[in-house]
Scaffold this active site. Structure first.
Site, PDB file in Angstrom:
ATOM      1  CB  CYS A  46       4.313   0.577  13.801  1.00 58.82           C
ATOM      2  SG  CYS A  46       5.382  -0.607  12.949  1.00 58.82           S
ATOM      3  CB  CYS A  57      16.917   1.685   9.863  1.00 57.09           C
ATOM      4  SG  CYS A  57      17.284   1.796   8.093  1.00 57.09           S
ATOM      5  CE  LYS A  76      18.779   5.688  13.404  1.00 54.88           C
ATOM      6  NZ  LYS A  76      19.269   4.857  14.454  1.00 54.88           N
ATOM      7  CG  HIS A 117       9.631   0.793  16.333  1.00 52.66           C
ATOM      8  ND1 HIS A 117       8.446   1.037  17.002  1.00 52.66           N
ATOM      9  CD2 HIS A 117       9.292   0.553  15.028  1.00 52.66           C
ATOM     10  CE1 HIS A 117       7.439   0.945  16.149  1.00 52.66           C
ATOM     11  NE2 HIS A 117       7.924   0.642  14.948  1.00 52.66           N
TER      12      HIS A 117
END
Length: 397
Positions: A92, A219, A341, A345
């Site tokens: 990531c 998440c 958030k 992402h």
């Protein structure tokens, strides 16, 4: 000692581009790369022929069939033909890894102008594929079946943190609510809705537990998107750039052990080292920063990052929320963009996006997101559960 003093030259961000993040059904990896690269070149006021090297941050891990995307950047402009282009991957943190590779090329003198792109297509893939692809970044779970995926890994972190320092369900909900509220002002964000603290703190049909204690609002979403920036140094920046440049004052990277058994789940020790390295190179302290963008893939990660960067002592991260320090208008606003958030992402794009959004703040061009004061910032990007860690310190020129 500053970066300029250490290496004898400045590294400047002189142009950038950013797509919307979300479920972009009409876009491909190629169209996203071309869009943001075109924007970055135009913003920097340069021709494609002036680019000496290209780095493309992309995780992929089987999310798309095309596993060799580096030359997709050449689709942007015929002037990029024969320019060296390399895909960079570090889970990531792939986007920030690509940024730092570009920085190192400039500092080494092998390039004067570098195009950095971060991009990912994810939303087309079934949930099972997304979950297994992301788990490929974990030593213990790679190749195994999991119903909770990476959420389960960070849920373990949250459980360990709560066992050591006390219940955190309420503060995690407040972090989620803060970032959703910030995301409303971000035109690139995937989730632009102020959900409120009560909703984010409460388990419900619309906000179920994904992996205890993490709820859906804890998440970051699965996303498509891309971002790009131009790195260069004096005297090669263009006088026709759309905005003043942003200076890279310092950078740091640190990797931790991959097996979870060799890491304290609540420490994020290498994240701290990477932050300290960047701040030391920049010659600044936490009080010198006006905002920070951190890697809040899950709200527990942001909570721990308050402690990692020194905003609070270990185990006291909740104070940054309870005393308002992390909010816009607080001592040190965290994730003014909405963070992962709310912004989304798209894995390979995230680190580049964090740099671009921060550069907008530092040049006073962040629109509704703009802070009253934005002179210096830090960007923190993480791969795995605190395994691959990158930090940049950026400042207005």
């Amino acid at each position: 000692m500053s970066l300029q003093e250490q290496f004898g030259r400045d590294v400047l961000l002189t142009g950038w581009g950013h797509s919307r993040f979300g479920k972009l059904v009409d876009d491909t990896l190629e169209t996203l790369i071309v869009q943001v690269a075109t924007e970055a070149l135009a913003h920097a006021g340069i021709d494609a022929s002036q680019v000496d090297e290209i780095f493309v941050g992309q995780f992929n891990s089987g999310l798309t069939p095309l596993a060799f995307p580096s030359s997709l950047a050449l689709q942007t402009d015929a002037g990029l033909l024969h320019v060296p282009s390399t895909r960079v991957e570090n889970a990531c943190a792939s986007g920030s890894a690509a940024v730092q590779q570009g920085v190192k090329s400039i500092l080494a003198g092998t390039a004067r102008t570098v195009l950095v792109i971060g991009a990912e297509k994810m939303t087309h893939a079934p949930a099972e594929l997304v979950g297994s692809a992301l788990l490929g970044a974990d030593y213990d779970m790679a190749g195994k079946v999991s119903t909770t995926g990476f959420t389960g890994l960070f849920a373990t972190v949250a459980q360990a943190y709560a066992a050591r320092y006390g219940a955190i369900d309420d503060v995690l909900g407040s972090i989620a609510a803060k970032n959703h509220r910030n995301g409303v002002a971000n035109p690139y964000a995937q989730l632009r809705k102020d959900l409120g603290e009560e909703f984010c703190r409460t388990v419900s049909d619309r906000n179920p537990i994904v992996a205890a204690p993490l709820r859906r609002t804890d998440c970051s979403p699965v996303s498509d998107g891309a971002a790009a920036l131009i790195l260069t140094t004096e005297p090669y920046r263009s006088a026709t750039a759309a905005t003043p440049p942003v200076r890279l004052a310092g950078f740091g990277q640190a990797n931790d052990f991959l097996p979870a058994a060799r890491r304290d789940p609540t420490e994020f020790a290498s994240a701290r080292v990477s932050f300290q390295r960047a701040m030391s190179m920049a010659g600044v302290a936490l009080d010198d920063l006006d905002f920070v963008e951190v890697h809040d893939c899950f709200t527990i990660a942001e909570l721990i990052m308050y402690e990692v960067i020194g905003l609070t002592e270990r185990g006291e991260g909740r104070r940054a929320i309870e005393e308002g320090w992390a909010y816009v208008g607080g001592k040190l606003p965290i994730n003014v963009s909405g963070g992962l958030k709310a912004k989304g992402h798209p894995v390979g794009a995230t680190g580049v996006s964090q740099h671009v959004i921060s550069a907008m703040q530092l040049t006073g061009t962040a629109g509704d997101m703009q802070l009253p004061r934005a002179c210096r910032a830090a960007v923190q990007n993480m791969g795995g559960v605190g395994v691959a860690n990158y930090v940049s310190v950026l400042e207005a020129v």
